[in-house]
Design an enzyme around this catalytic site. Structure first.
Site, PDB file in Angstrom:
ATOM      1  N   HIS A  60      -9.403   1.061   5.736  1.00 29.18           N
ATOM      2  CA  HIS A  60      -8.038   1.206   6.272  1.00 29.18           C
ATOM      3  C   HIS A  60      -8.097   2.094   7.507  1.00 29.18           C
ATOM      4  O   HIS A  60      -8.904   3.024   7.582  1.00 29.18           O
ATOM      5  CB  HIS A  60      -7.117   1.813   5.207  1.00 29.18           C
ATOM      6  CG  HIS A  60      -5.687   1.780   5.636  1.00 29.18           C
ATOM      7  ND1 HIS A  60      -5.154   2.722   6.476  1.00 29.18           N
ATOM      8  CD2 HIS A  60      -4.699   0.883   5.387  1.00 29.18           C
ATOM      9  CE1 HIS A  60      -3.887   2.408   6.717  1.00 29.18           C
ATOM     10  NE2 HIS A  60      -3.587   1.305   6.059  1.00 29.18           N
ATOM     11  N   GLY A  95       2.954  -1.377   4.241  1.00 33.44           N
ATOM     12  CA  GLY A  95       2.933   0.052   3.928  1.00 33.44           C
ATOM     13  C   GLY A  95       4.329   0.535   3.597  1.00 33.44           C
ATOM     14  O   GLY A  95       4.845   0.337   2.490  1.00 33.44           O
ATOM     15  N   GLY A  96       4.984   1.166   4.583  1.00 33.43           N
ATOM     16  CA  GLY A  96       6.290   1.798   4.384  1.00 33.43           C
ATOM     17  C   GLY A  96       7.314   0.931   3.655  1.00 33.43           C
ATOM     18  O   GLY A  96       8.021   1.406   2.757  1.00 33.43           O
ATOM     19  N   ASN A 153       0.871  -1.177   0.000  1.00 33.68           N
ATOM     20  CA  ASN A 153       0.000   0.000   0.000  1.00 33.68           C
ATOM     21  C   ASN A 153       0.910   1.229   0.000  1.00 33.68           C
ATOM     22  O   ASN A 153       1.558   1.517   1.001  1.00 33.68           O
ATOM     23  CB  ASN A 153      -0.872  -0.060   1.270  1.00 33.68           C
ATOM     24  CG  ASN A 153      -1.691   1.184   1.490  1.00 33.68           C
ATOM     25  OD1 ASN A 153      -1.812   2.043   0.610  1.00 33.68           O
ATOM     26  ND2 ASN A 153      -2.269   1.298   2.678  1.00 33.68           N
ATOM     27  N   TRP A 154       0.951   1.917  -1.122  1.00 31.19           N
ATOM     28  CA  TRP A 154       1.886   3.048  -1.245  1.00 31.19           C
ATOM     29  C   TRP A 154       1.367   4.314  -0.547  1.00 31.19           C
ATOM     30  O   TRP A 154       2.081   5.307  -0.447  1.00 31.19           O
ATOM     31  CB  TRP A 154       2.162   3.355  -2.717  1.00 31.19           C
ATOM     32  CG  TRP A 154       2.892   2.263  -3.442  1.00 31.19           C
ATOM     33  CD1 TRP A 154       3.477   1.161  -2.871  1.00 31.19           C
ATOM     34  CD2 TRP A 154       3.138   2.167  -4.856  1.00 31.19           C
ATOM     35  NE1 TRP A 154       4.063   0.393  -3.862  1.00 31.19           N
ATOM     36  CE2 TRP A 154       3.867   0.975  -5.082  1.00 31.19           C
ATOM     37  CE3 TRP A 154       2.798   2.965  -5.958  1.00 31.19           C
ATOM     38  CZ2 TRP A 154       4.272   0.581  -6.354  1.00 31.19           C
ATOM     39  CZ3 TRP A 154       3.202   2.563  -7.224  1.00 31.19           C
ATOM     40  CH2 TRP A 154       3.934   1.387  -7.418  1.00 31.19           C
ATOM     41  N   LYS A 155       0.124   4.301  -0.146  1.00 28.51           N
ATOM     42  CA  LYS A 155      -0.492   5.467   0.520  1.00 28.51           C
ATOM     43  C   LYS A 155      -0.279   6.743  -0.312  1.00 28.51           C
ATOM     44  O   LYS A 155      -0.212   6.658  -1.532  1.00 28.51           O
ATOM     45  CB  LYS A 155       0.045   5.599   1.948  1.00 28.51           C
ATOM     46  CG  LYS A 155      -0.084   4.290   2.722  1.00 28.51           C
ATOM     47  CD  LYS A 155       0.118   4.446   4.196  1.00 28.51           C
ATOM     48  CE  LYS A 155      -0.004   3.077   4.861  1.00 28.51           C
ATOM     49  NZ  LYS A 155       0.099   3.134   6.297  1.00 28.51           N
ATOM     50  N   GLU A 202      -6.363   4.473   8.479  1.00 29.29           N
ATOM     51  CA  GLU A 202      -6.227   5.919   8.219  1.00 29.29           C
ATOM     52  C   GLU A 202      -7.548   6.499   7.717  1.00 29.29           C
ATOM     53  O   GLU A 202      -7.881   7.642   8.002  1.00 29.29           O
ATOM     54  CB  GLU A 202      -5.075   6.150   7.227  1.00 29.29           C
ATOM     55  CG  GLU A 202      -3.732   5.980   7.927  1.00 29.29           C
ATOM     56  CD  GLU A 202      -2.652   5.328   7.090  1.00 29.29           C
ATOM     57  OE1 GLU A 202      -2.733   5.357   5.850  1.00 29.29           O
ATOM     58  OE2 GLU A 202      -1.694   4.783   7.691  1.00 29.29           O
ATOM     59  N   SER A 252       3.693  -2.322  10.232  1.00 30.62           N
ATOM     60  CA  SER A 252       5.159  -2.322  10.367  1.00 30.62           C
ATOM     61  C   SER A 252       5.812  -3.638   9.952  1.00 30.62           C
ATOM     62  O   SER A 252       6.788  -4.081  10.558  1.00 30.62           O
ATOM     63  CB  SER A 252       5.568  -1.936  11.793  1.00 30.62           C
ATOM     64  OG  SER A 252       5.169  -0.601  12.064  1.00 30.62           O
ATOM     65  N   GLU A 308      -4.822  -5.426  10.866  1.00 32.79           N
ATOM     66  CA  GLU A 308      -3.778  -4.436  11.086  1.00 32.79           C
ATOM     67  C   GLU A 308      -4.039  -3.704  12.401  1.00 32.79           C
ATOM     68  O   GLU A 308      -4.874  -2.790  12.449  1.00 32.79           O
ATOM     69  CB  GLU A 308      -3.800  -3.397   9.961  1.00 32.79           C
ATOM     70  CG  GLU A 308      -3.585  -3.977   8.586  1.00 32.79           C
ATOM     71  CD  GLU A 308      -3.076  -2.908   7.633  1.00 32.79           C
ATOM     72  OE1 GLU A 308      -1.908  -2.995   7.265  1.00 32.79           O
ATOM     73  OE2 GLU A 308      -3.835  -1.995   7.297  1.00 32.79           O
TER      74      GLU A 308
HETATM   75  P1  PGA Z   1       3.057   0.126   7.618  1.00 32.43           P
HETATM   76  O1  PGA Z   1       1.582   0.338   7.020  1.00 32.43           O
HETATM   77  O2  PGA Z   1       3.588  -1.151   7.025  1.00 32.43           O
HETATM   78  O3  PGA Z   1       3.825   1.333   7.159  1.00 32.43           O
HETATM   79  O4  PGA Z   1       2.914   0.041   9.090  1.00 32.43           O
HETATM   80  C1  PGA Z   1       0.704  -0.742   6.911  1.00 32.43           C
HETATM   81  C2  PGA Z   1      -0.618  -0.264   6.372  1.00 32.43           C
HETATM   82  O5  PGA Z   1      -1.055   0.821   6.731  1.00 32.43           O
HETATM   83  O6  PGA Z   1      -1.268  -0.938   5.577  1.00 32.43           O
END
Ligand code: PGA
Length: 264
Positions: free
Chosen positions: A96, A235-236, A12-14, A98, A214, A168
């Site tokens: 998600h 994510g990251g 997920n590149w956000k 966020e 993470s 998550e």
């Molecule tokens: P993260 O994000 O790996 O940077 O913690 C995961 C996500 O939000 O899907």
């Protein structure tokens, strides 16, 4: 859960990468050889969805939309709809953390989005997970149960069997903290048992469940070995080949090991 199921490694590149950077990253990914047993998908921002989808068209890598609205069309400034994703994205992320916490999306809105995605032939990835406060007050089970029972309420058992769920924990997203593997395993089992009681054993067995929060090349090996896990939601660490690709290799290894065990 049957062995021989592909492991999923979804990035997920956000809200990262310019249009050109997203395209260039997709290009790099498409030149890599994917091995059997793993499905890889990446989620660019909406403006880059079309270009990334074209770049990956000849590869086996799938495209994920990070969000979409539940109405098919109309006066909804700034939104994109599920039918608009057809032919561009195979998956859409729904709920998600966020979106739940920054954009205040409710379980009811998420429920409408889940039904809209399936109606349009886009596979939803439903994200569920508890905040730190909820965890500290021992509310995790209740939170997961509410997110699942409301989020899936408009779906049939057959539809539930086709979706992906990403567990998550909110406190683990982007923080460098992550759930201990045995804790993640317990939550995944809890999700499957909740689905089994709501939609039956078959749906619970078929539904794919990922762990996210993470996840990186160092900790993902342990998650990939967990009972009942189908893969990773990243994510990251999905933002560079150097950190993303090792997880794909580990998933390939996990698939091979499971297949060997299954044959014994
Ligand atoms: P993260 O994000 O790996 O940077 O913690 C995961 C996500 O939000 O899907």
């Amino acid at each position: 859960m049957a062995s021989g199921r592909k492991k999923l490694v979804f990035g997920n590149w956000k809200m990262n990468f310019s249009f050109k950077q997203a395209q260039a990253f997709a290009q790099k990914l498409s030149s890599k050889d994917l091995l059997d047993g793993v499905e890889v998908a990446v989620g660019p921002h909406s403006l880059a969805l079309g270009a990334v989808s074209e770049t990956l068209a000849e590869s086996e890598i799938s495209v994920i939309a990070q969000n979409a609205y539940y109405k098919d069309d109309g006066a909804f400034t700034g939104e994109i709809s599920m039918p608009m994703l057809r032919g561009i994205a195979k998956y859409v992320v729904i709920g998600h953390s966020e979106r739940r916490h920054i954009f205040h999306e409710s379980n009811d809105l998420i429920r409408a989005k889940m039904a809209a995605a399936l109606r349009s032939g886009i596979k939803p990835i439903l994200c569920v997970g508890e905040t730190l406060l909820e965890r500290e007050h021992l509310h995790t089970s209740q939170i997961l149960s509410d997110q699942l029972s409301v989020g899936l309420a408009d779906l049939t058992s057959e539809e539930v069997g086709k979706i992906i769920i990403a567990y998550e924990p909110v406190w683990a997203i982007g923080t460098g903290k992550y759930a201990k593997p045995d804790e993640a395993e317990k939550m995944i089992a809890k999700i499957r048992s909740e689905i089994s009681s709501l939609y039956g054993y078959d749906a619970a067995n078929k539904v794919r469940i990922l762990y996210g929060g993470s996840v990186n090349a160092h900790n993902s090996g342990a998650y990939l070995k967990l009972d009942g896990i189908d893969g990773l939601f990243v994510g990251g660490a999905s933002l560079s080949i150097a950190t993303f690709w090792p997880m794909i290799e580990l998933a390939t290894k996990a698939f091979d090991e499971e297949s060997k065990k299954g044959k014994k």
